[in-house]
Scaffold this motif. Structure first.
Motif, short mmCIF file in Angstrom:
data_model
loop_
_atom_site.label_atom_id
_atom_site.label_comp_id
_atom_site.label_asym_id
_atom_site.label_seq_id
_atom_site.Cartn_x
_atom_site.Cartn_y
_atom_site.Cartn_z
N ALA A 1 7.18 -44.14 -6.42
CA ALA A 1 7.53 -43.00 -7.30
C ALA A 1 6.34 -41.99 -7.26
O ALA A 1 6.68 -40.83 -7.49
N ARG A 2 5.07 -42.50 -7.14
CA ARG A 2 3.99 -41.47 -7.42
C ARG A 2 4.06 -40.49 -5.93
O ARG A 2 3.79 -39.44 -6.15
N GLN A 3 4.43 -41.27 -5.21
CA GLN A 3 4.44 -40.40 -3.79
C GLN A 3 5.74 -39.51 -3.63
O GLN A 3 5.33 -38.24 -3.43
N ASN A 4 6.62 -39.79 -4.56
CA ASN A 4 7.67 -38.93 -4.40
C ASN A 4 7.53 -37.66 -5.56
O ASN A 4 7.65 -36.55 -5.28
N ARG A 5 6.97 -38.08 -6.47
CA ARG A 5 6.32 -37.12 -7.34
C ARG A 5 5.53 -35.97 -6.76
O ARG A 5 5.72 -34.72 -6.83
N GLU A 6 4.38 -36.45 -6.07
CA GLU A 6 3.44 -35.78 -5.26
C GLU A 6 4.13 -34.66 -4.33
O GLU A 6 3.81 -33.57 -4.26
N GLN A 7 5.12 -35.17 -3.53
CA GLN A 7 5.68 -34.52 -2.64
C GLN A 7 6.65 -33.46 -3.35
O GLN A 7 6.63 -32.47 -2.70
N ILE A 8 7.03 -33.65 -4.37
CA ILE A 8 8.08 -32.75 -5.07
C ILE A 8 7.13 -31.67 -5.40
O ILE A 8 7.41 -30.38 -5.44
N LEU A 9 5.73 -31.92 -6.16
CA LEU A 9 5.29 -31.05 -6.70
C LEU A 9 4.54 -30.12 -5.48
O LEU A 9 4.34 -28.83 -5.80
N ILE B 1 13.55 -27.13 -3.08
CA ILE B 1 12.50 -27.83 -3.19
C ILE B 1 12.63 -29.34 -2.75
O ILE B 1 11.61 -29.96 -2.23
N ALA B 2 13.65 -29.93 -3.18
CA ALA B 2 14.15 -31.09 -2.54
C ALA B 2 13.98 -31.36 -1.25
O ALA B 2 13.48 -32.56 -0.77
N ARG B 3 14.52 -30.43 -0.65
CA ARG B 3 14.76 -30.56 0.73
C ARG B 3 13.39 -30.80 1.52
O ARG B 3 12.99 -31.33 2.61
N ARG B 4 12.59 -29.55 1.07
CA ARG B 4 11.09 -29.66 1.47
C ARG B 4 10.22 -30.83 1.21
O ARG B 4 9.42 -31.39 1.90
N ALA B 5 10.71 -31.31 -0.01
CA ALA B 5 10.09 -32.91 -0.47
C ALA B 5 10.35 -33.98 0.26
O ALA B 5 9.73 -34.89 0.43
N GLY B 6 11.47 -33.83 0.94
CA GLY B 6 12.17 -34.90 1.59
C GLY B 6 12.80 -36.15 0.84
O GLY B 6 13.04 -37.10 0.97
#
Length: 240
Positions: free
Chosen positions: A31-39, A58-63
């Motif tokens: 969850a922390r990794q997802n949050r960091e990727q989104i930010l 944003i979601a696409r770039r965050a993967g």
């Protein structure tokens, strides 16, 4: 009997905050990794397209999936606030890390300025103006990045490593100027070029009669011939 596996984006039950790490309950690693990727992705997209940029981009770039983004940030305002807090938190951390990592005050200042440049300060913060207040950010971060940066500058002054008339605004406003992309998107190495120009600027802060700079300039060396080619491509005119 089947077992329900928590979604990869779900944090531990205690996780309910998007504030700085010092105030955030424990979060699952995924969850922390997802949050960091989104930010990180939101920072780049907001810098390029403004705060009304499509969230699916944003979601696409965050993967991650758009549903994952909405679970972490149910409203656009939540994401904007989190991005602003994340940038200011990172600035404070960068200033402290530079102080701890470099014994030479000028090297510490240089380290911080390059880290701040990577945070796209001059692009992200102006894009979020009017969507989040400074008081909101500082209340969440709990520390003002201006204070450790001013301390870095003071140490460099005391050591005689920086010209005496250089002040706080000469440091922060140059970072803001250089972190804005060149217009037209014609420079493929824009970020690397900004780091090169920052080194030139920092060396120019040395006091009269001080040691000659020995910093090796990084990034692309944009000579006249390359500049003409880029200019021609941008303006649709002959480049030779």
């Amino acid at each position: 009997m089947s077992t329900i596996t928590p979604d990869a984006d779900e944090a531990d039950p205690a996780d309910a905050s998007d504030g700085p790490a010092s105030r955030m309950p424990r979060m699952r690693a995924d969850a922390r990794q997802n949050r960091e990727q989104i930010l990180r992705a939101a920072r780049a997209v907001f810098a390029d397209q403004g705060p009304d940029a499509p969230l699916d981009e944003i979601a696409r770039r965050a993967g991650v999936g758009i549903a994952t983004l909405y679970r972490r940030f149910p409203k656009r305002a939540d994401l904007i606030r989190a991005v602003a807090i994340d940038v200011f938190t990172a600035l404070v951390e960068a200033a402290h890390e530079a102080t701890e990592a470099e014994r030479d005050p000028m090297d510490a200042l240089r380290r911080f300025m390059h880290a701040a440049l990577d945070l796209k300060l001059g692009s992200v913060v102006p894009a979020l103006l009017g969507r989040v207040t400074v008081d909101e950010i500082l209340d969440a971060v709990r520390h003002d990045a201006a204070d450790p940066v001013d301390e870095l500058l003071g140490r460099a002054h005391e050591a005689g490593l920086i010209r005496p008339d250089a002040v706080f605004g000469d440091i922060t406003l140059m970072i803001i100027r250089l972190s804005r992309p060149l217009p037209g998107g014609v420079m493929p190495d824009d970020e690397a070029l900004a780091h090169r120009h920052l080194d030139v600027y920092i060396d120019g802060l040395r006091p009269e009669g001080g040691a000659r700079p020995n910093t090796r300039l990084s990034g692309p060396a944009l000579d006249a011939a390359m500049f003409k080619r880029l200019r021609g491509g941008a303006m649709g005119a002959g480049s030779d």
